[in-house]
Each structure stands twice: as C-alpha cells, then as structure tokens.
Design a protein around this motif. Structure first.
Motif, PDB file in Angstrom:
ATOM      1  N   ASN A 260     -27.262 -91.777  48.680  1.00 46.27           N
ATOM      2  CA  ASN A 260     -27.671 -92.453  49.283  1.00 46.27           C
ATOM      3  C   ASN A 260     -27.461 -93.491  47.997  1.00 46.27           C
ATOM      4  OD1 ASN A 260     -27.873 -91.499  51.520  1.00 46.27           O
ATOM      5  ND2 ASN A 260     -30.260 -91.106  51.382  1.00 46.27           N
ATOM      6  N   LEU A 261     -27.381 -93.561  47.213  1.00 48.68           N
ATOM      7  CA  LEU A 261     -27.181 -94.504  45.849  1.00 48.68           C
ATOM      8  C   LEU A 261     -25.608 -94.674  45.780  1.00 48.68           C
ATOM      9  CD1 LEU A 261     -28.261 -91.612  42.541  1.00 48.68           C
ATOM     10  CD2 LEU A 261     -29.547 -92.754  43.972  1.00 48.68           C
ATOM     11  N   ILE A 262     -25.410 -96.127  46.805  1.00 50.04           N
ATOM     12  CA  ILE A 262     -24.718 -97.055  47.515  1.00 50.04           C
ATOM     13  C   ILE A 262     -24.703 -97.672  45.914  1.00 50.04           C
ATOM     14  CG2 ILE A 262     -24.135 -96.613  49.549  1.00 50.04           C
ATOM     15  CD1 ILE A 262     -26.678 -98.239  50.459  1.00 50.04           C
TER      16      ILE A 262
ATOM     17  N   ALA B 250     -32.460 -89.429  46.980  1.00 55.47           N
ATOM     18  CA  ALA B 250     -32.502 -89.693  48.739  1.00 55.47           C
ATOM     19  C   ALA B 250     -33.213 -90.809  48.518  1.00 55.47           C
ATOM     20  CB  ALA B 250     -33.407 -88.629  49.579  1.00 55.47           C
ATOM     21  N   ASN B 251     -34.700 -91.390  48.130  1.00 59.37           N
ATOM     22  CA  ASN B 251     -34.771 -92.687  49.094  1.00 59.37           C
ATOM     23  C   ASN B 251     -34.664 -93.718  47.623  1.00 59.37           C
ATOM     24  OD1 ASN B 251     -35.186 -92.303  51.008  1.00 59.37           O
ATOM     25  ND2 ASN B 251     -37.345 -91.595  50.931  1.00 59.37           N
ATOM     26  N   THR B 252     -34.168 -93.472  46.158  1.00 59.44           N
ATOM     27  CA  THR B 252     -33.936 -94.408  45.089  1.00 59.44           C
ATOM     28  C   THR B 252     -32.667 -95.611  45.843  1.00 59.44           C
ATOM     29  OG1 THR B 252     -32.476 -92.416  43.838  1.00 59.44           O
ATOM     30  CG2 THR B 252     -35.303 -92.943  43.565  1.00 59.44           C
ATOM     31  N   SER B 253     -32.852 -95.977  46.233  1.00 60.60           N
ATOM     32  CA  SER B 253     -31.253 -96.788  46.988  1.00 60.60           C
ATOM     33  C   SER B 253     -30.748 -97.729  46.166  1.00 60.60           C
ATOM     34  CB  SER B 253     -31.653 -96.609  48.353  1.00 60.60           C
ATOM     35  OG  SER B 253     -32.811 -97.707  48.828  1.00 60.60           O
ATOM     36  N   SER B 254     -32.134 -98.362  45.698  1.00 65.83           N
ATOM     37  CA  SER B 254     -31.235 -99.801  44.899  1.00 65.83           C
ATOM     38  C   SER B 254     -30.929 -99.454  42.887  1.00 65.83           C
ATOM     39  CB  SER B 254     -32.509-100.241  44.284  1.00 65.83           C
ATOM     40  OG  SER B 254     -33.335-100.762  45.290  1.00 65.83           O
ATOM     41  N   LEU B 255     -30.710 -97.747  42.788  1.00 63.83           N
ATOM     42  CA  LEU B 255     -30.521 -97.570  41.023  1.00 63.83           C
ATOM     43  C   LEU B 255     -29.570 -97.794  40.880  1.00 63.83           C
ATOM     44  CD1 LEU B 255     -32.288 -95.216  39.496  1.00 63.83           C
ATOM     45  CD2 LEU B 255     -30.990 -93.666  40.284  1.00 63.83           C
ATOM     46  N   ARG B 256     -29.206 -98.667  39.524  1.00 67.29           N
ATOM     47  CA  ARG B 256     -28.140 -98.920  39.109  1.00 67.29           C
ATOM     48  C   ARG B 256     -27.517 -97.688  38.130  1.00 67.29           C
ATOM     49  NH1 ARG B 256     -27.859-105.456  39.221  1.00 67.29           N
ATOM     50  NH2 ARG B 256     -29.625-105.259  41.254  1.00 67.29           N
ATOM     51  N   TYR B 257     -28.771 -97.409  37.272  1.00 69.72           N
ATOM     52  CA  TYR B 257     -28.502 -96.840  36.159  1.00 69.72           C
ATOM     53  C   TYR B 257     -29.210 -95.857  35.959  1.00 69.72           C
ATOM     54  CZ  TYR B 257     -26.966-101.546  34.244  1.00 69.72           C
ATOM     55  OH  TYR B 257     -26.314-103.102  34.533  1.00 69.72           O
ATOM     56  N   LEU B 258     -28.256 -94.866  36.079  1.00 66.22           N
ATOM     57  CA  LEU B 258     -29.198 -93.022  35.735  1.00 66.22           C
ATOM     58  C   LEU B 258     -28.718 -92.399  34.416  1.00 66.22           C
ATOM     59  CD1 LEU B 258     -30.657 -90.659  37.354  1.00 66.22           C
ATOM     60  CD2 LEU B 258     -28.404 -90.134  38.644  1.00 66.22           C
ATOM     61  N   ASP B 259     -29.824 -92.014  33.949  1.00 69.00           N
ATOM     62  CA  ASP B 259     -28.999 -91.484  32.556  1.00 69.00           C
ATOM     63  C   ASP B 259     -29.018 -89.937  33.003  1.00 69.00           C
ATOM     64  OD1 ASP B 259     -28.614 -90.449  29.869  1.00 69.00           O
ATOM     65  OD2 ASP B 259     -29.374 -92.636  28.793  1.00 69.00           O
ATOM     66  N   LEU B 260     -28.449 -88.823  33.065  1.00 69.25           N
ATOM     67  CA  LEU B 260     -28.883 -87.606  33.085  1.00 69.25           C
ATOM     68  C   LEU B 260     -28.554 -86.780  32.129  1.00 69.25           C
ATOM     69  CD1 LEU B 260     -27.949 -87.128  36.390  1.00 69.25           C
ATOM     70  CD2 LEU B 260     -30.485 -87.086  35.622  1.00 69.25           C
ATOM     71  N   ARG B 261     -28.273 -87.226  30.963  1.00 69.35           N
ATOM     72  CA  ARG B 261     -27.512 -86.958  29.262  1.00 69.35           C
ATOM     73  C   ARG B 261     -28.191 -85.930  29.033  1.00 69.35           C
ATOM     74  NH1 ARG B 261     -26.906 -91.639  25.800  1.00 69.35           N
ATOM     75  NH2 ARG B 261     -27.587 -93.119  27.202  1.00 69.35           N
ATOM     76  N   ASN B 262     -27.821 -85.053  27.780  1.00 65.28           N
ATOM     77  CA  ASN B 262     -28.416 -83.851  27.214  1.00 65.28           C
ATOM     78  C   ASN B 262     -30.074 -83.306  27.841  1.00 65.28           C
ATOM     79  OD1 ASN B 262     -26.833 -84.782  24.855  1.00 65.28           O
ATOM     80  ND2 ASN B 262     -28.560 -86.190  24.542  1.00 65.28           N
ATOM     81  N   THR B 263     -29.439 -82.653  28.808  1.00 64.31           N
ATOM     82  CA  THR B 263     -30.427 -82.183  30.023  1.00 64.31           C
ATOM     83  C   THR B 263     -30.470 -80.917  29.869  1.00 64.31           C
ATOM     84  OG1 THR B 263     -29.297 -82.541  31.658  1.00 64.31           O
ATOM     85  CG2 THR B 263     -31.002 -83.538  31.380  1.00 64.31           C
TER      86      THR B 263
END
Ligand SMILES: *[C@@H]1O[C@H](CO)[C@@H](O)[C@H](O)[C@H]1NC(C)=O
Ligand SMILES: *[C@@H]1O[C@H](CO)[C@@H](O)[C@H](O)[C@H]1NC(C)=O
Ligand SMILES: *[C@@H]1O[C@H](CO)[C@@H](O)[C@H](O)[C@H]1NC(C)=O
Ligand SMILES: *[C@@H]1O[C@H](CO)[C@@H](O)[C@H](O)[C@H]1NC(C)=O
Ligand SMILES: *[C@@H]1O[C@H](CO)[C@@H](O)[C@H](O)[C@H]1NC(C)=O
Ligand SMILES: *[C@@H]1O[C@H](CO)[C@@H](O)[C@H](O)[C@H]1NC(C)=O
Length: 315
Positions: free
Chosen positions: A172-174, A147-160
C-alpha cells in the motif's frame, strides 16, 4: 484554613479550563512558542504533561522517555510533527497515534524498540516521513504495519535487527520514494526473494544501497539487496520443495519398476529363446552323434573286417 476561603473551586475550574482550551501552559523547562513545543535534552523519563493542546510540532528528542501514552498524545489533534529521537521507547502499541491522525513526520530513531504492533500506525494516512532507524533490537515488522500509511514518501529502516521483510508490507506504499535499508543483517534466503524483486521493479531511491547487503547465505554475502533479485531467483527456482522431492521419488520409483519389469520380460524372453535354441541344437547334436556312431561303427566294422591284417590291437 478552609477550602472555601482563598481562590475557591470556581477559579480552579476556570484556570483548568483556560489551560485546556487556550494552551497557555508549557511543560517545565520546555520552550513553547507558535504551536511548537521543544523539550529536547531535559532528561525526561516520562512524556511531559501540560503540553498545549494546539501544538503542531513537538520535540521530545534526547530524553529517557520509555513509553508514549496514547491518551495524552491523543489530546494533540493538530500535531503534524513528532520527534522522539534518542529516547528509550521499547514498544509502540496498537493505536498509540490514534488521536494524532494529522501526523506528517514521525521520528522514532535511536530508541530501543523491540516491538511495533501491527496497528500502531493504522490511522496515520497523512504520514509522509517515518524514521525507525537505529533500533538494534527491532527484529521484525508485521506485514500490516504500513497497511494504512498510504502517503509515506520517506521510510528509514537503517541499523535495526531486521533480517527479512515481507513484500506485502509495502503493497500500500504507492507514493514511497526513498527507502533506507542499510546496516541490517539481511538474510537472503528464498523467503526474501519477493521483496528483492519488489526492490527491482519499484524503482525507489536507495541512497545507501551499497551498504544494504546480505549477510547470508555465504554465496551472497556482501551483495546489495537491491541487486540480489536475479541471482536469488536463479537459486530459488531450482530449489525443490518437499512435494517436489516426493514427486521425483515417485517418478523414480515408477521408472525403476518399469525398468525392472522390462528387464524381467527381457530375461524371460532370453531364457525362452535360449531354451528354444538349445532344444534345436540338441536335436542337431543328436543327429551328428548318430552319424558319428555310424561312422565309427563303419570304421570298427572296417577294423574288424581288416582285423586279419594285424589291426585288432587298435581296439
Ligand atoms: C542529542 O543526542 C545526540 C547523541 O547523544 C547528540 O549528538 C546531539 O547533539 C544531541 N542533540 C541535542 C540537541 O542535544
Ligand atoms: C533495550 O532492550 C533490550 C532488549 O529488550 C534490553 O536488554 C536492554 O536493557 C534495553 N536497553 C535499555 C538502555 O533500556
Ligand atoms: C486500516 O484502516 C481501516 C479503515 O480505517 C481499518 O479498518 C483497518 O483496521 C486498518 N488496518 C490496519 C492494519 O491498520
Ligand atoms: C532518521 O534518523 C537518523 C538518526 O536520527 C538520521 O540520521 C536520518 O537522517 C533520519 N532519516 C530520515 C530519512 O530523515
Ligand atoms: C529465511 O529467513 C527468515 C529470517 O530468519 C526466516 O524467518 C525464514 O523462515 C527463512 N526462510 C527459509 C525458506 O529458510
Ligand atoms: C557505507 O558504510 C561505510 C562504512 O561503514 C560508510 O563510510 C559509508 O559512508 C556508507 N555509505 C553510505 C552510502 O551509506
């Protein structure tokens, strides 16, 4: 030897203060230079003490750390880069990173995360790159996690172990540019529809998109989730809720009742009509009968009349 002899408490206090302020100390076996502390591959089982307070980059990767203490971490208010790859961290609790609000890079990949509390990243509004890949026991993410990590550019959710994601989590990840989603057992049911639509309309980079596929339902096994939006929409639009079934049942019942009433009315009309017809035809039949009687009477009379001519044996 008494405590007053030797260096004395004043000196102790002084050195403690020096250590705290100047950051001249360095954790055992770690390398510290130019605001960078490298504790890679030291078989640490705990977060190390004595990390200089002005540290900007901290490498804790390839250890056996199980827990990140918010208090100690919070002393490093200049920290922008934290690498915790290859550890045994199981949980990230609320406000773990509350003191390191300048963090830009956070790597939690190859841990044993089972839980990320919703407020874990709540102050990380400068975070640009977050890696929580390769945590096979991580089964879900709360919709407020980002909700508040609004500067995020790279998010890695692999292999979970993630089976589904709420599209509201990405609201909010604009500035998000690149999202890795492969190697997860995605369950492409109707709850997943909004997220797949988000993937279509958001135009993010998915470098691993061909490996981010549905494992359920059987019709969609192997479909990349970035392309499953339309078939899923088609499947889910004809999907009926319980209210729909009740509604259909009521409509069905109404049609059935109306049909029954109509059939009954038709039946009644038919019966009435038949009765009316039978009555009139009975009258006709009576007439005919009367005539026939007369005719036979006449024949009889004729027979009787002509009885003398040898006809009476007919009667
Ligand atoms: C860290 O561990 C991984 C996997 O065990 C290994 O491939 C890598 O070379 C290690 N890195 C360092 C710097 O020791
Ligand atoms: C990782 O977490 C799972 C589930 O909580 C647990 O069963 C397993 O023992 C953990 N592995 C290690 C190496 O701690
Ligand atoms: C986001 O930040 C606001 C203001 O700093 C705070 O009140 C709120 O609790 C945070 N929400 C989450 C989910 O972290
Ligand atoms: C996340 O971590 C994994 C494993 O450490 C690495 O291979 C991957 O490149 C990282 N992802 C990003 C976006 O940096
Ligand atoms: C879809 O799958 C997810 C994950 O298993 C589950 O939480 C959700 O209830 C399912 N939704 C429907 C509509 O079956
Ligand atoms: C997809 O998975 C295959 C086999 O696991 C691997 O060889 C390939 O490099 C992966 N492709 C991407 C884009 O991740």
């Amino acid at each position: 030897m008494s405590l007053t002899s030797g260096p004395g408490p004043g000196w102790l206090l002084f050195s403690f203060g020096m250590g705290l302020v100047s950051g001249s100390k360095c954790p055992n076996n770690c390398q510290c230079q130019a605001q960078e502390v490298i504790c890679t591959g030291l078989q640490l089982t705990e977060y190390p003490s004595d990390i200089p307070l002005n540290t900007r980059r901290l490498y804790l990767n390839n250890n056996s750390i199980r827990f990140l203490p918010a208090m100690n971490l919070g002393l490093l208010s200049d920290l922008v880069y934290l690498d915790c790859r290859n550890n045994l961290i199981q949980e990230v609790m609320d406000y773990t990173f509350v003191g390191v609000f300048r963090l830009i890079y956070l790597d939690l990949s190859f841990n044993n995360l089972t839980l990320i509390s919703p407020y874990s990243f709540s102050v990380l509004s400068n975070l640009v790159q977050l890696n929580i890949s390769n945590n096979p026991h991580l089964l879900s993410l709360n919709k407020y996690t980002f909700a508040n990590t609004s500067s995020l550019r790279y998010l890695d959710l692999r292999n979970t172990g993630l089976q589904t994601l709420d599209h509201a989590a990405f609201q909010n990840l604009i500035t998000l540019q690149t999202l890795y989603l492969s190697g997860n057992p995605w369950k492409c049911n109707c709850s997943f529809l909004d997220f797949t639509i988000y993937l279509i309309v958001s135009h993010l980079n998915h470098p691993d998109e061909l490996n981010a596929t549905c494992v359920e339902p059987t019709e969609l096994v192997g479909w990349p989730i970035t392309q499953v939006g339309n078939p899923l929409r088609y499947m889910c639009i004809t999907h009926l809720d319980r209210q729909d079934y009740i509604f259909l049942l009521l409509i069905g019942f109404c049609i059935f009742s109306a049909g029954t009433v109509a059939a009954w009315l038709t039946g009644v009309c038919a019966v009435l009509y038949q009765n009316a017809r039978r009555k009139s035809s009975e009258d006709e039949a009576e007439d005919e009968h009367g005539q026939r009687v007369e005719v036979s009477r006449r024949i009889f009379q004729r027979g009787v009349d002509s009885g003398h001519d040898g006809f009476p044996q007919l009667i």
